[in-house]
Motif scaffolding. Structure first.
Motif, short mmCIF file in Angstrom:
data_model
loop_
_atom_site.label_atom_id
_atom_site.label_comp_id
_atom_site.label_asym_id
_atom_site.label_seq_id
_atom_site.Cartn_x
_atom_site.Cartn_y
_atom_site.Cartn_z
N ALA A 1 0.83 -1.20 0.00
CA ALA A 1 0.00 0.00 0.00
C ALA A 1 0.87 1.26 0.00
O ALA A 1 0.57 2.23 -0.71
N ALA A 2 1.95 1.26 0.79
CA ALA A 2 2.85 2.41 0.80
C ALA A 2 3.51 2.59 -0.56
O ALA A 2 3.68 3.73 -1.04
N ASN A 3 3.87 1.49 -1.19
CA ASN A 3 4.44 1.54 -2.53
C ASN A 3 3.46 2.20 -3.51
O ASN A 3 3.84 3.07 -4.30
N GLN A 4 2.20 1.82 -3.45
CA GLN A 4 1.20 2.39 -4.35
C GLN A 4 0.97 3.88 -4.06
O GLN A 4 0.74 4.67 -4.99
N ARG A 5 1.06 4.29 -2.81
CA ARG A 5 0.89 5.71 -2.49
C ARG A 5 2.04 6.55 -3.07
O ARG A 5 1.83 7.67 -3.53
N ILE A 6 3.26 5.99 -3.03
CA ILE A 6 4.40 6.71 -3.62
C ILE A 6 4.20 6.85 -5.13
O ILE A 6 4.43 7.92 -5.71
N ILE A 7 3.77 5.79 -5.77
CA ILE A 7 3.53 5.83 -7.22
C ILE A 7 2.47 6.87 -7.55
O ILE A 7 2.62 7.66 -8.50
N ALA B 1 2.71 10.49 -9.82
CA ALA B 1 1.78 10.81 -10.90
C ALA B 1 1.10 12.15 -10.65
O ALA B 1 0.94 12.97 -11.56
N ASP B 2 0.70 12.39 -9.41
CA ASP B 2 0.04 13.65 -9.07
C ASP B 2 0.99 14.83 -9.24
O ASP B 2 0.59 15.89 -9.75
N ALA B 3 2.25 14.66 -8.83
CA ALA B 3 3.23 15.74 -8.99
C ALA B 3 3.46 16.05 -10.46
O ALA B 3 3.62 17.23 -10.84
N ASN B 4 3.47 15.05 -11.31
CA ASN B 4 3.64 15.28 -12.75
C ASN B 4 2.43 15.98 -13.36
O ASN B 4 2.58 16.78 -14.29
N ARG B 5 1.24 15.69 -12.85
CA ARG B 5 0.05 16.38 -13.35
C ARG B 5 0.09 17.87 -12.97
O ARG B 5 -0.28 18.73 -13.77
N ARG B 6 0.54 18.15 -11.76
CA ARG B 6 0.61 19.53 -11.30
C ARG B 6 1.74 20.31 -11.98
O ARG B 6 1.64 21.51 -12.18
N ASP B 7 2.81 19.62 -12.32
CA ASP B 7 3.95 20.27 -12.97
C ASP B 7 4.51 19.33 -14.04
O ASP B 7 5.40 18.52 -13.77
N PRO B 8 3.99 19.43 -15.27
CA PRO B 8 4.43 18.52 -16.34
C PRO B 8 5.93 18.59 -16.64
O PRO B 8 6.49 17.66 -17.23
N SER B 9 6.59 19.67 -16.26
CA SER B 9 8.02 19.77 -16.53
C SER B 9 8.87 18.99 -15.54
O SER B 9 10.08 18.86 -15.72
#
Length: 409
Positions: free
Chosen positions: A263-269, A273-281
């Motif tokens: 579960a912790a592994n999935q939260r990191i993943i 993904a969320d960080a990339n959505r907020r900042d595509p660069s």
């Protein structure tokens, strides 16, 4: 509660059976399309009895084995259908699928197989090792100071190809009456000659951090995984800085034993993904590619658990940190590189950005890395490990020819 556990266990078992049947029929079709292997062609075989769950143990040997096969044809001997399917799809090498002992009997009748290589300690290895008049060689699937590296099972093989002097010293210390000088051959790390590939991010001014934790382990003494204890706060802080790029490469077995770990592994993943959505660069990476190359050689710094990943990175001579296990039962041999490594405690993860700045700028630490790399791997000049691997195999092939030569009066 017990009924619920039994039900989940039954469901998992049914899924494994169904997966195995599907793999079996797919492999059979692939083999029928390819046709039989030419008889008398293969003097070198690599034995793999596991399913695709442990395919990572073979993946790191694909490139060195493909290089070896240019001069000495190599066949992969698979015993499990799911493992065989994966090898056929991605290894680029000849594969034979022998689920039954009768298949092994036929194989040794049709192929010389004078050198058999083993990447792990699966108990089914002994079904192949029963055949004499050939060399059985343990090559392992990594180099580390974990207790796995000093298993008394080394004695079952004719020889072991080890990375370097550190491995020999480790075996000499741990095993009784094991002829280290006679039964080990130091070849370095052939995989280091194949650290290639293009990263899925642009070259910019971000500091690239490889975080490559191991899994939770199957017993307390092997509880080296840091995903729960270090991973989430570490990654969260690096995502917040705006000046770091995280390359997250978790062990493929993460969560197999402990659901909390998975579960912790999935939260990191999900956080990446969320960080990339907020900042595509940002181009943070969740990496699960089968080949390991640029992930080791390009990042500015690596954070690894007590595992073979430490030593794969060590071979590059670039900045490295090791997470300190919290489990008191976790066995750590601090007599080698771990005696001088840069440890990362769980209490340091909230300020990981400052910690990494210090480690990256430490010139003395870089010099130590070079010294320890030599101790563990010997000559790391590009091409040298591959040459030593090929020469070690060729030496055994020559010895096999001598043994098979007719006796002279």
């Amino acid at each position: 509660m017990q009924f619920s556990k039994d039900s989940r266990r039954a469901i998992r078992l049914a899924k494994r059976v169904l997966k195995g049947r599907r793999a079996f029929f797919e492999v059979r079709e692939l083999l029928a399309t390819r046709g039989p292997l030419p008889e008398g062609r293969f003097r070198v075989g690599v034995y793999f009895a596991d399913s695709d769950v442990n395919i990572y143990q073979m993946r790191q040997w694909y490139a060195p084995l493909r290089e070896l096969s240019k001069t000495h044809p190599v066949v992969l001997i698979a015993r499990n259908a799911a493992g065989a399917r994966q090898l056929m799809h991605e290894s680029g090498l000849d594969v034979t699928f022998e689920p039954k002992v009768t298949g092994l009997e036929r194989l040794v009748d049709e192929q010389p197989l004078e050198v058999i290589l083993y990447v792990n300690q699966n108990t089914r290895n002994f079904q192949m090792m029963r055949y004499g008049s050939r060399w059985h060689v343990f090559i392992n699937h990594g180099e580390s100071d974990k207790m796995y590296m000093t298993s008394n099972q080394h004695k079952a093989y004719d020889f072991a190809f080890v990375a370097g002097e550190a491995a020999r010293a480790r075996l000499l210390k741990a095993l009784w009456d094991y002829e280290v000088d006679e039964r080990t051959v130091a070849i370095g790390r052939p995989q280091a000659d194949h650290l290639t590939g293009e990263p899925p991010y642009p070259a910019d001014d971000r500091t690239v951090v490889l975080y490559a934790p191991t899994w939770e382990g199957d017993r307390p003494a092997a509880s080296y995984g840091s995903v729960v204890t270090h991973g989430e706060p570490l990654v969260r802080r690096l995502l917040e800085t705006g000046r770091h790029r995280v390359v997250y490469r978790p062990h493929p077995r993460s969560g197999v034993v402990d659901p909390a770990f998975g579960a912790a592994n999935q939260r990191i993943i999900a956080a990446l993904a969320d960080a990339n959505r907020r900042d595509p660069s940002a181009h943070h990476v969740f990496d699960q590619s089968p080949q390991l190359g640029w992930q080791l050689s390009l990042p500015d710094v690596a954070i690894c658990d007590v595992s073979a990943m430490i030593y794969d990175r060590l071979a590059t001579g670039k900045p490295l940190m090791v997470t300190r296990p919290l489990a008191p039962e976790a066995e750590i041999d601090e007599g080698g590189y771990l005696s001088v490594c840069e440890w990362l405690g769980s209490e340091d993860t909230e300020g990981i950005d400052a910690v990494l700045d210090r480690v990256i700028g430490d010139d003395a630490a870089r010099e130590r890395l070079g010294t320890w790399s030599q101790h563990y791997f010997g000559d790391t000049t590009p091409g040298a490990p591959s040459r030593r691997f090929r020469e070690a195999v060729e030496a055994l092939l020559l010895r096999a020819e001598d043994r098979k030569a007719p006796l002279r009066s």
